[in-house]
Write an enzyme that holds these catalytic residues in place. Structure first.
Site, PDB file in Angstrom:
ATOM      1  N   TRP A   1       0.831  -1.218   0.000  1.00 54.96           N
ATOM      2  CA  TRP A   1       0.000   0.000   0.000  1.00 54.96           C
ATOM      3  C   TRP A   1       0.859   1.259   0.000  1.00 54.96           C
ATOM      4  CZ3 TRP A   1      -3.914  -1.786  -2.007  1.00 54.96           C
ATOM      5  CH2 TRP A   1      -4.606  -2.894  -1.532  1.00 54.96           C
ATOM      6  N   LYS A   5     -11.771  -1.841   7.098  1.00 54.32           N
ATOM      7  CA  LYS A   5     -10.884  -2.762   7.791  1.00 54.32           C
ATOM      8  C   LYS A   5     -11.332  -2.921   9.250  1.00 54.32           C
ATOM      9  CE  LYS A   5      -8.709  -3.085   4.015  1.00 54.32           C
ATOM     10  NZ  LYS A   5      -7.541  -2.411   3.526  1.00 54.32           N
ATOM     11  N   ASP A  65      -1.334   6.516   6.554  1.00 61.05           N
ATOM     12  CA  ASP A  65      -2.438   5.644   6.162  1.00 61.05           C
ATOM     13  C   ASP A  65      -2.657   4.689   7.329  1.00 61.05           C
ATOM     14  OD1 ASP A  65      -4.095   3.658   5.208  1.00 61.05           O
ATOM     15  OD2 ASP A  65      -2.872   3.159   3.452  1.00 61.05           O
TER      16      ASP A  65
END
Ligand SMILES: *Cc1c(COP(=O)(O)O)cnc(C)c1O
Length: 367
Positions: free
Chosen positions: A108, A202, A178
């Site tokens: 990511w 998530k 993030d």
């Protein structure tokens, strides 16, 4: 193993398990939300009722995270992926000469790093790719660029199961994180960051909502002329996330989860529970003759726990047999293989215990 409503223990990395208490409230309120005569899904986002839902959600989130007044909370769309673009577009100098430093600790962060290249001079100042991202590099004295407008990290690496337990020394530069897969899993000192973002699918709610927490002085007006109105933080900050139709139902469910977290005792308490849950699994992995964790101990995530047997065929058999026992979505990310148990806030301790019991049994049978 049979559980209420035929539910399983869901170890998915995301979209992921939600608190059953929250799902029940959402179900109860589905046909008629608090005497409005309609579902939250059917309601104008300009109505008083909805305004109360989004305002209360923000208030509860601010309380949970202790977010200072000089930070805006935005409820956006487009996933974490859109933040890979929005962060550099909004934080870098508009003329394309801006500079940012990225720490690349997984897929990511790598994607964010490569997307940011379009908007300025982007440096990779540290990476753990040499060992398949199985650790967090030492970030105590990195070559921070003098003119860097921000330093970027992915705080919890969902795919690899690593987490920054110490924040990088940014040498006074703005930190951007993030936090998609560790958001609300433990207390956070918001003042250490300029911008925090998280996809809620998530650890918080249904897919489709992106939460951005941004310090007000970072909300710029002098953006590139080509920048779409919808991609400016300012647009959303000026309109309390109601510039256009927000992901209304998703925000409502997030709000229910915030209430649930408050009832659970807040983020200190969640951390305590998460540490206890993760310990059950890590302790087993550390002593198992068959299963091995894939991450350096000091870098281990409390949320995502990858592990392998070392034999692909046996991994496959494990995943299949676990599923028959109601322990599902244990397959590792396609780029890593093996297994991964995501044990987010909503995973009950009984789920982790059941997983470890099954692993013990599997180990015995396949010794
Ligand atoms: C899942 C995930 C993403 C990607 O999220 P999308 O909503 O699919 O864009 C980005 N970063 C982290 C840390 C993630 O866990």
């Amino acid at each position: 193993m049979t559980r209420e409503c035929g539910r399983v223990y869901n170890f998915s990395a995301g979209p992921a398990v939600l608190p059953e208490e929250v799902l029940k409230i959402a179900a109860d309120e589905m046909m008629n939300y608090q005497n409005s005569g309609m579902s939250v899904m059917e309601m104008s986002h300009r109505s008083k009722t909805y305004d109360n839902i989004i305002k209360t959600a923000e208030k509860d989130l601010r309380e949970l995270m202790n977010i200072p007044d000089n930070y805006k909370v935005l409820f956006l769309q487009g996933g974490a992926h859109l933040q890979f673009s929005m962060v550099p577009i909004n934080l870098l100098k508009a003329d394309g000469t801006g500079v940012a430093d990225y720490i690349v600790t997984g897929q990511w962060a790598k994607k964010a790093y490569s997307e940011a290249q379009k908007y300025g001079k982007i440096n990779k100042i540290a990476t753990s790719e040499d060992k398949t991202f199985s650790y967090i590099p030492d970030c105590s004295n990195l070559p921070i660029s003098e003119d860097a407008e921000y330093i970027y990290i992915c705080e919890n690496n969902t795919i690899y199961g690593t987490k920054f337990h110490t924040l990088p020394n940014t040498k006074g530069k703005t930190l951007v994180a993030d936090m998609s897969s560790c958001f609300l899993s433990e207390p956070v000192d918001v003042t250490k960051y300029g911008l925090i973002y998280a996809g809620v699918q998530k650890n918080v709610g249904p897919a489709g909502v992106q939460i951005v927490i941004i310090r007000e002085d970072l909300i710029r007006e002098d953006l590139p002329a080509w920048c779409p109105t919808m991609l400016k933080y300012k647009t959303h900050a000026d309109n309390d996330s109601l510039y256009n139709t927000p992901p209304a139902y998703g925000i409502y469910v997030c709000g229910l989860v915030f209430k649930w977290l408050k009832k659970m005792g807040g983020l200190e308490k969640m951390k305590e529970i998460n540490v206890k849950k993760a310990k059950i699994l890590y302790d087993f992995l550390d002593n198992s003759k068959l299963f091995k964790g894939t991450v350096e101990k000091e870098s281990r995530s409390l949320m995502n726990v990858p592990f392998v047997t070392g034999d692909e065929a046996l991994d496959k058999k494990f995943i299949e047999e676990a599923a028959k026992e109601g322990l599902v979505q244990l397959k590792g990310h396609r780029t890593v293989g093996g297994m991964r148990a995501s044990i987010y806030n909503a995973m009950p301790i009984e789920g982790v215990e059941a997983l470890v019991e099954f692993m013990k049994k599997f180990e015995k049978e396949n010794a």
